[in-house]
Write an enzyme that holds these catalytic residues in place. Sequence first.
Site, PDB file in Angstrom:
ATOM      1  N   PRO A  10       0.795  -1.230   0.000  1.00  0.00           N
ATOM      2  CA  PRO A  10       0.000   0.000   0.000  1.00  0.00           C
ATOM      3  C   PRO A  10       0.830   1.284   0.000  1.00  0.00           C
ATOM      4  O   PRO A  10       1.876   1.360   0.638  1.00  0.00           O
ATOM      5  CB  PRO A  10      -0.806  -0.100   1.300  1.00  0.00           C
ATOM      6  CG  PRO A  10      -0.031  -1.023   2.165  1.00  0.00           C
ATOM      7  CD  PRO A  10       0.601  -2.017   1.231  1.00  0.00           C
ATOM      8  N   ASN A  11       0.331   2.239  -0.739  1.00  0.00           N
ATOM      9  CA  ASN A  11       0.873   3.606  -0.844  1.00  0.00           C
ATOM     10  C   ASN A  11       2.164   3.711  -1.656  1.00  0.00           C
ATOM     11  O   ASN A  11       2.646   4.811  -1.909  1.00  0.00           O
ATOM     12  CB  ASN A  11       1.080   4.229   0.555  1.00  0.00           C
ATOM     13  CG  ASN A  11      -0.211   4.247   1.344  1.00  0.00           C
ATOM     14  OD1 ASN A  11      -1.220   4.764   0.860  1.00  0.00           O
ATOM     15  ND2 ASN A  11      -0.217   3.682   2.535  1.00  0.00           N
ATOM     16  N   ARG A  18       5.280  10.975  -2.452  1.00  0.00           N
ATOM     17  CA  ARG A  18       4.980  10.630  -1.059  1.00  0.00           C
ATOM     18  C   ARG A  18       6.225  10.846  -0.183  1.00  0.00           C
ATOM     19  O   ARG A  18       7.226  10.152  -0.348  1.00  0.00           O
ATOM     20  CB  ARG A  18       4.556   9.160  -0.997  1.00  0.00           C
ATOM     21  CG  ARG A  18       4.357   8.625   0.386  1.00  0.00           C
ATOM     22  CD  ARG A  18       4.290   7.110   0.398  1.00  0.00           C
ATOM     23  NE  ARG A  18       4.044   6.643   1.737  1.00  0.00           N
ATOM     24  CZ  ARG A  18       4.236   5.402   2.149  1.00  0.00           C
ATOM     25  NH1 ARG A  18       4.658   4.490   1.299  1.00  0.00           N
ATOM     26  NH2 ARG A  18       3.993   5.066   3.386  1.00  0.00           N
ATOM     27  N   TYR A  23      11.279   8.717   1.449  1.00  0.00           N
ATOM     28  CA  TYR A  23      11.282   7.637   0.456  1.00  0.00           C
ATOM     29  C   TYR A  23      11.993   7.998  -0.851  1.00  0.00           C
ATOM     30  O   TYR A  23      12.103   7.148  -1.738  1.00  0.00           O
ATOM     31  CB  TYR A  23       9.836   7.211   0.160  1.00  0.00           C
ATOM     32  CG  TYR A  23       9.124   6.665   1.386  1.00  0.00           C
ATOM     33  CD1 TYR A  23       9.577   5.497   1.999  1.00  0.00           C
ATOM     34  CD2 TYR A  23       8.023   7.323   1.945  1.00  0.00           C
ATOM     35  CE1 TYR A  23       8.958   4.998   3.132  1.00  0.00           C
ATOM     36  CE2 TYR A  23       7.385   6.831   3.082  1.00  0.00           C
ATOM     37  CZ  TYR A  23       7.863   5.662   3.667  1.00  0.00           C
ATOM     38  OH  TYR A  23       7.247   5.163   4.793  1.00  0.00           O
ATOM     39  N   ASN A  74       8.034  -5.682  -0.720  1.00  0.00           N
ATOM     40  CA  ASN A  74       7.938  -4.468   0.096  1.00  0.00           C
ATOM     41  C   ASN A  74       6.464  -4.348   0.464  1.00  0.00           C
ATOM     42  O   ASN A  74       5.659  -3.854  -0.319  1.00  0.00           O
ATOM     43  CB  ASN A  74       8.414  -3.231  -0.668  1.00  0.00           C
ATOM     44  CG  ASN A  74       8.391  -1.990   0.244  1.00  0.00           C
ATOM     45  OD1 ASN A  74       7.814  -2.020   1.341  1.00  0.00           O
ATOM     46  ND2 ASN A  74       8.998  -0.913  -0.212  1.00  0.00           N
ATOM     47  N   ALA A  77       3.098  -0.723   4.973  1.00  0.00           N
ATOM     48  CA  ALA A  77       2.634  -0.760   6.370  1.00  0.00           C
ATOM     49  C   ALA A  77       2.120  -2.134   6.793  1.00  0.00           C
ATOM     50  O   ALA A  77       2.102  -2.444   7.990  1.00  0.00           O
ATOM     51  CB  ALA A  77       1.559   0.295   6.577  1.00  0.00           C
ATOM     52  N   GLU A  98      12.486  -9.581   2.264  1.00  0.00           N
ATOM     53  CA  GLU A  98      11.736  -8.405   2.729  1.00  0.00           C
ATOM     54  C   GLU A  98      12.523  -7.158   2.350  1.00  0.00           C
ATOM     55  O   GLU A  98      13.735  -7.098   2.569  1.00  0.00           O
ATOM     56  CB  GLU A  98      11.585  -8.493   4.251  1.00  0.00           C
ATOM     57  CG  GLU A  98      10.909  -7.258   4.840  1.00  0.00           C
ATOM     58  CD  GLU A  98      10.783  -7.340   6.359  1.00  0.00           C
ATOM     59  OE1 GLU A  98      11.038  -8.413   6.952  1.00  0.00           O
ATOM     60  OE2 GLU A  98      10.420  -6.314   6.951  1.00  0.00           O
ATOM     61  N   HIS A 100      12.593  -2.738   2.174  1.00  0.00           N
ATOM     62  CA  HIS A 100      12.057  -1.411   2.508  1.00  0.00           C
ATOM     63  C   HIS A 100      12.997  -0.355   1.956  1.00  0.00           C
ATOM     64  O   HIS A 100      14.225  -0.517   2.031  1.00  0.00           O
ATOM     65  CB  HIS A 100      11.928  -1.223   4.022  1.00  0.00           C
ATOM     66  CG  HIS A 100      11.055  -2.241   4.658  1.00  0.00           C
ATOM     67  ND1 HIS A 100       9.687  -2.212   4.532  1.00  0.00           N
ATOM     68  CD2 HIS A 100      11.357  -3.346   5.371  1.00  0.00           C
ATOM     69  CE1 HIS A 100       9.189  -3.266   5.164  1.00  0.00           C
ATOM     70  NE2 HIS A 100      10.170  -3.964   5.672  1.00  0.00           N
ATOM     71  N   ARG A 107      13.298   4.222  12.559  1.00  0.00           N
ATOM     72  CA  ARG A 107      12.113   5.092  12.531  1.00  0.00           C
ATOM     73  C   ARG A 107      11.220   4.851  13.753  1.00  0.00           C
ATOM     74  O   ARG A 107      11.704   4.400  14.781  1.00  0.00           O
ATOM     75  CB  ARG A 107      11.372   4.885  11.198  1.00  0.00           C
ATOM     76  CG  ARG A 107      12.238   5.244   9.978  1.00  0.00           C
ATOM     77  CD  ARG A 107      11.497   5.057   8.684  1.00  0.00           C
ATOM     78  NE  ARG A 107      10.331   5.927   8.617  1.00  0.00           N
ATOM     79  CZ  ARG A 107       9.322   5.775   7.743  1.00  0.00           C
ATOM     80  NH1 ARG A 107       9.381   4.772   6.868  1.00  0.00           N
ATOM     81  NH2 ARG A 107       8.301   6.594   7.735  1.00  0.00           N
TER      82      ARG A 107
HETATM   83  C1  DQA Z   1       8.201   1.047   3.785  1.00  0.00           C
HETATM   84  C2  DQA Z   1       8.304   1.230   5.299  1.00  0.00           C
HETATM   85  C3  DQA Z   1       6.965   1.028   5.970  1.00  0.00           C
HETATM   86  O1  DQA Z   1       7.082   1.232   7.373  1.00  0.00           O
HETATM   87  C4  DQA Z   1       5.952   2.033   5.429  1.00  0.00           C
HETATM   88  O2  DQA Z   1       4.684   1.806   6.001  1.00  0.00           O
HETATM   89  C5  DQA Z   1       5.886   2.024   3.943  1.00  0.00           C
HETATM   90  C6  DQA Z   1       7.122   1.947   3.185  1.00  0.00           C
HETATM   91  C7  DQA Z   1       9.528   1.369   3.072  1.00  0.00           C
HETATM   92  O3  DQA Z   1       9.678   0.966   1.927  1.00  0.00           O
HETATM   93  O4  DQA Z   1      10.388   2.056   3.641  1.00  0.00           O
HETATM   94  O5  DQA Z   1       4.822   2.163   3.359  1.00  0.00           O
HETATM   95  O6  DQA Z   1       7.887  -0.310   3.513  1.00  0.00           O
END
Ligand code: DQA
Length: 147
Positions: A10-11, A18, A23, A74, A77, A98, A100, A107
């Site tokens: 998501p997002n 964003r 990011y 990735n 959240a 995994e 990110h 964080r």
């Molecule tokens: C994320 C880190 C997560 O905590 C966050 O909710 C994201 C992006 C990252 O790529 O740094 O949406 O996965």
Amino acid sequence: MTSILILNGPNLNLLGTRQPEVYGSTTLNDIEHMCIATAKELGCALAFHQENSEGALVDLIHAARGTHDGIILNAGAYTHTSIALMDAISSVELPVIELHLSNTLAREEYRHTSYISKVALGIICGFGAAGYGHALRAMAQHLETSE
Ligand code: DQA
């Protein structure tokens, strides 16, 4: 030919605009193109998806069984909340890296928990968009040595 699935949660469709201070300014489309080039270099087939909903991500993980050799995830959240994604990974028995963009451990405290880490082969975080290339190389190398 080895096939790798990259899944984005998501997002992440909003990358570029964003919170660029967290990011970066690279868009998901730019990242996809970088990944296509890296996969070509590695001689791997690549599928690249983004979904905002948890169920759609679960479905894509299920569908990966028998289609792809490894998954780079990735989960955004959902990393910090989703037992459903963790169970999906355990169910398909495919290696998962995994990923990110940000260093989640540096964080907020609620980002320090990861359900994905519990079932992942390894974790790459904090390298921004370049992390996708690192994850692809790590997965290709893992698959090559575990053949
Ligand atoms: C994320 C880190 C997560 O905590 C966050 O909710 C994201 C992006 C990252 O790529 O740094 O949406 O996965």
